[in-house]
Enzyme design. Structure first.
Site, PDB file in Angstrom:
ATOM      1  N   ASN A  79       0.852  -1.194   0.000  1.00 42.68           N
ATOM      2  CA  ASN A  79       0.000   0.000   0.000  1.00 42.68           C
ATOM      3  C   ASN A  79       0.890   1.247   0.000  1.00 42.68           C
ATOM      4  OD1 ASN A  79       0.553   0.831   2.859  1.00 42.68           O
ATOM      5  ND2 ASN A  79      -0.276  -1.223   3.212  1.00 42.68           N
ATOM      6  N   LYS A 126     -13.725  -0.372  15.411  1.00 40.63           N
ATOM      7  CA  LYS A 126     -12.402  -1.020  15.338  1.00 40.63           C
ATOM      8  C   LYS A 126     -11.760  -1.094  16.720  1.00 40.63           C
ATOM      9  CE  LYS A 126     -10.412  -0.787  11.177  1.00 40.63           C
ATOM     10  NZ  LYS A 126      -9.843  -0.144   9.995  1.00 40.63           N
TER      11      LYS A 126
HETATM   12  O1  PMT Z   1       2.778   6.213   6.500  1.00 44.18           O
HETATM   13  P1  PMT Z   1       2.119   7.518   6.098  1.00 44.18           P
HETATM   14  O2  PMT Z   1       2.229   7.782   4.617  1.00 44.18           O
HETATM   15  O3  PMT Z   1       2.597   8.669   6.952  1.00 44.18           O
HETATM   16  O4  PMT Z   1       0.557   7.366   6.363  1.00 44.18           O
HETATM   17  C1  PMT Z   1       0.105   7.197   7.667  1.00 44.18           C
HETATM   18  C2  PMT Z   1      -0.984   6.116   7.748  1.00 44.18           C
HETATM   19  C3  PMT Z   1      -2.181   6.548   6.944  1.00 44.18           C
HETATM   20  C4  PMT Z   1      -0.456   4.775   7.230  1.00 44.18           C
HETATM   21  C5  PMT Z   1      -1.325   5.978   9.282  1.00 44.18           C
HETATM   22  O5  PMT Z   1      -1.740   7.214   9.771  1.00 44.18           O
HETATM   23  C6  PMT Z   1      -2.415   4.933   9.494  1.00 44.18           C
HETATM   24  O6  PMT Z   1      -3.594   5.167   9.359  1.00 44.18           O
HETATM   25  N1  PMT Z   1      -1.993   3.685   9.844  1.00 44.18           N
HETATM   26  C7  PMT Z   1      -2.874   2.525   9.957  1.00 44.18           C
HETATM   27  C8  PMT Z   1      -3.128   1.924   8.586  1.00 44.18           C
HETATM   28  C9  PMT Z   1      -4.015   0.711   8.629  1.00 44.18           C
HETATM   29  O7  PMT Z   1      -3.592  -0.337   8.246  1.00 44.18           O
HETATM   30  O8  PMT Z   1      -5.187   0.895   9.159  1.00 44.18           O
HETATM   31  P2  PMT Z   1      -6.339  -0.255   9.313  1.00 44.18           P
HETATM   32  O9  PMT Z   1      -7.576   0.497   9.633  1.00 44.18           O
HETATM   33  O10 PMT Z   1      -6.330  -1.122   8.118  1.00 44.18           O
HETATM   34  O11 PMT Z   1      -5.836  -1.084  10.565  1.00 44.18           O
HETATM   35  C10 PMT Z   1      -6.271  -0.797  11.871  1.00 44.18           C
HETATM   36  C11 PMT Z   1      -5.155  -0.999  12.854  1.00 44.18           C
HETATM   37  O12 PMT Z   1      -4.791  -2.375  12.896  1.00 44.18           O
HETATM   38  C12 PMT Z   1      -3.875  -0.236  12.561  1.00 44.18           C
HETATM   39  O13 PMT Z   1      -3.348   0.198  13.792  1.00 44.18           O
HETATM   40  C13 PMT Z   1      -2.975  -1.271  11.919  1.00 44.18           C
HETATM   41  O14 PMT Z   1      -1.591  -1.002  12.183  1.00 44.18           O
HETATM   42  C14 PMT Z   1      -3.429  -2.538  12.644  1.00 44.18           C
HETATM   43  N2  PMT Z   1      -3.288  -3.769  11.869  1.00 44.18           N
HETATM   44  C15 PMT Z   1      -4.024  -3.967  10.753  1.00 44.18           C
HETATM   45  C16 PMT Z   1      -3.956  -5.178  10.094  1.00 44.18           C
HETATM   46  C17 PMT Z   1      -3.100  -6.188  10.596  1.00 44.18           C
HETATM   47  N3  PMT Z   1      -2.992  -7.339   9.995  1.00 44.18           N
HETATM   48  N4  PMT Z   1      -2.372  -5.938  11.700  1.00 44.18           N
HETATM   49  C18 PMT Z   1      -2.456  -4.757  12.347  1.00 44.18           C
HETATM   50  O15 PMT Z   1      -1.776  -4.555  13.355  1.00 44.18           O
END
Ligand code: PMT
Length: 408
Positions: free
Chosen positions: A209, A339
């Site tokens: 991504n 979430k």
């Molecule tokens: O890196 P940048 O360009 O500065 O952008 C920042 C960002 C947009 C990446 C950051 O601010 C952000 O939103 N990070 C989380 C991205 C994400 O994967 O979000 P999600 O809604 O899909 O996941 C929710 C949470 O679960 C997140 O804390 C993620 O790290 C965690 N996760 C998700 C999937 C997985 N398999 N394991 C996880 O730990």
């Protein structure tokens, strides 16, 4: 939030000086004391009388005024302030600051100060992008001056682009972030995940991504500045390793989970990484060949481990505070609230990652902080300001007061 803080506001000569009236009103509304220094050029745009009426304090204009010097010498002006704010910071005053000039009261106070300085630039777009200004800003940043803005927009000179001074509310937020009283994280261990993961399809292709690591790395740096012993587990990014942070570089979600568990017990975990939710069920050992006339290969996916949910599981190893992120393109707050419950973490930082927001890879972020107490809407901030604010909030959960600023 700024109760009792003393702000020395230096108003230089630009059309944006008129916004200082609103800025003073807002700062005083938050309990700050505001004292103004007005340059000769600034006095062409706003009057000492208006600044004096709003700040309810004397306005200082003249370095050689015997009355000013006997009441409050130029050294004393900066000594008694908690923060110096230059707004508008014109190309001229930035150049004089960078050159270390002391040719009027404003420049002398800025040269004589050892207090944090915030500059809110305002100028014509070509002046802002001129190599001289770019170099001056770079020099000042290296010396620790923090910048807020400028914003893009229409200007008084009928041009459009970066150069508009930040709105007073944005300047107040930057001041808040610089002066926020926080707890110390000395002696605390922190784990931060950042950047994307890459899930191999074969030895040359992968699913990933747009995460750049800017937000996660800034959080690691901000926690380290508050004294935490930080381990940053990062996917492939091109941003530099933050100073004073242990960095573990990984590719895939499986590797990220293993690195997080290997970090051992931590007091706080912040999962800012954009972890791929799925990986190839059976990644090929050799490059998948394209065969003429054959249909594209079917991609069978399988879920990745959820690192945030794993770290949030109850047990003796659980960090005292687990902070996740929610990257959404619709129903931001509702999805983030959901979430937080599903993953079992304490806080969620919600951000909209729709392409139009520029959140992925960009310099700024607009977040909502979802905690057990409710949802806080934060203004749009530079990613390092989001990081400082979040680190300060985290530190507030742990120890006695101390404060950091975004560019410290
Ligand atoms: O890196 P940048 O360009 O500065 O952008 C920042 C960002 C947009 C990446 C950051 O601010 C952000 O939103 N990070 C989380 C991205 C994400 O994967 O979000 P999600 O809604 O899909 O996941 C929710 C949470 O679960 C997140 O804390 C993620 O790290 C965690 N996760 C998700 C999937 C997985 N398999 N394991 C996880 O730990």
């Amino acid at each position: 939030m700024l109760n009792g803080k003393r702000i020395l506001l230096i108003v230089a000569g630009g059309i944006a000086a008129f916004k200082c009236h609103d800025l003073i009103r807002r700062l005083r509304g938050q309990g700050a004391h505001v004292r103004c220094v007005l340059t000769e050029a600034g006095a062409r745009f706003v009057t000492p009388l208006s600044l004096q009426a709003l700040s309810e304090d004397k306005v200082y204009t003249d370095m050689f005024s015997l009355t000013d010097e006997s009441e409050m010498g130029h050294i004393e002006l900066s000594r008694e302030a908690d923060l110096l704010v230059v707004a508008p910071a014109t190309a001229n005053i930035l150049a004089r600051m960078a050159a270390g000039m002391a040719d009027d009261l404003a420049a002398t106070v800025l040269l004589a100060t050892d207090k944090p300085v915030l500059a809110a630039p305002a100028m014509n777009v070509r002046m802002w992008t001129h190599a001289a200004t770019v170099a001056n800003v770079e020099t000042l940043k290296k010396r620790g001056v923090t910048f807020v803005g400028p914003n893009d927009g229409a200007m008084a000179c009928n041009e459009y682009g970066p150069g508009r001074m930040s709105e007073p509310a944005e300047i107040v937020t930057a001041i808040d972030a610089m002066l926020a009283t926080t707890g110390s994280l000395t002696g605390k261990r922190a784990l931060v995940t950042s950047g994307p993961t890459r899930e191999a399809l074969d030895p040359v292709r992968y699913i990933s991504n747009h995460s750049s690591g800017k937000q996660g790395h800034a959080i690691a740096a901000a926690l380290a500045k508050l004294g935490a012993d930080v381990t940053l587990v990062s996917g492939p990014v091109s941003v530099a390793d933050p100073f004073g942070v242990k960095v573990v570089k990984i590719d895939s979600a499986d590797q990220m989970l293993a690195a997080c568990l290997a970090a051992g017990a931590v007091d706080v975990a912040v999962c800012a990484a954009a972890v791929a939710d799925w990986k190839a069920a059976k990644p090929a050992d050799a490059k998948i060949k394209k065969k003429a006339g054959a249909p594209p290969p079917a991609l069978e996916l399988t879920p990745n481990p959820d690192i945030l949910a794993t770290l949030s599981q109850p047990g003796p190893q659980r960090p005292r505070l687990v902070v996740g992120f929610a990257a959404e393109t619709e129903n931001l707050v509702a999805n983030a609230v959901d979430k937080r419950t599903r993953k079992g973490c304490d806080w969620i930082v919600a951000n909209d990652v729709s392409p139009a927001t520029g959140t992925f890879g960009g310099e700024r972020n607009t977040v909502h902080l979802v905690t057990g107490e409710g949802v806080e809407e934060w203004p749009t901030l530079a990613k390092d300001e989001v990081a400082v604010r979040l680190a300060n909030r985290i530190a507030g959960q742990f120890g006695p007061p101390r404060s950091i600023k975004a560019a410290e």
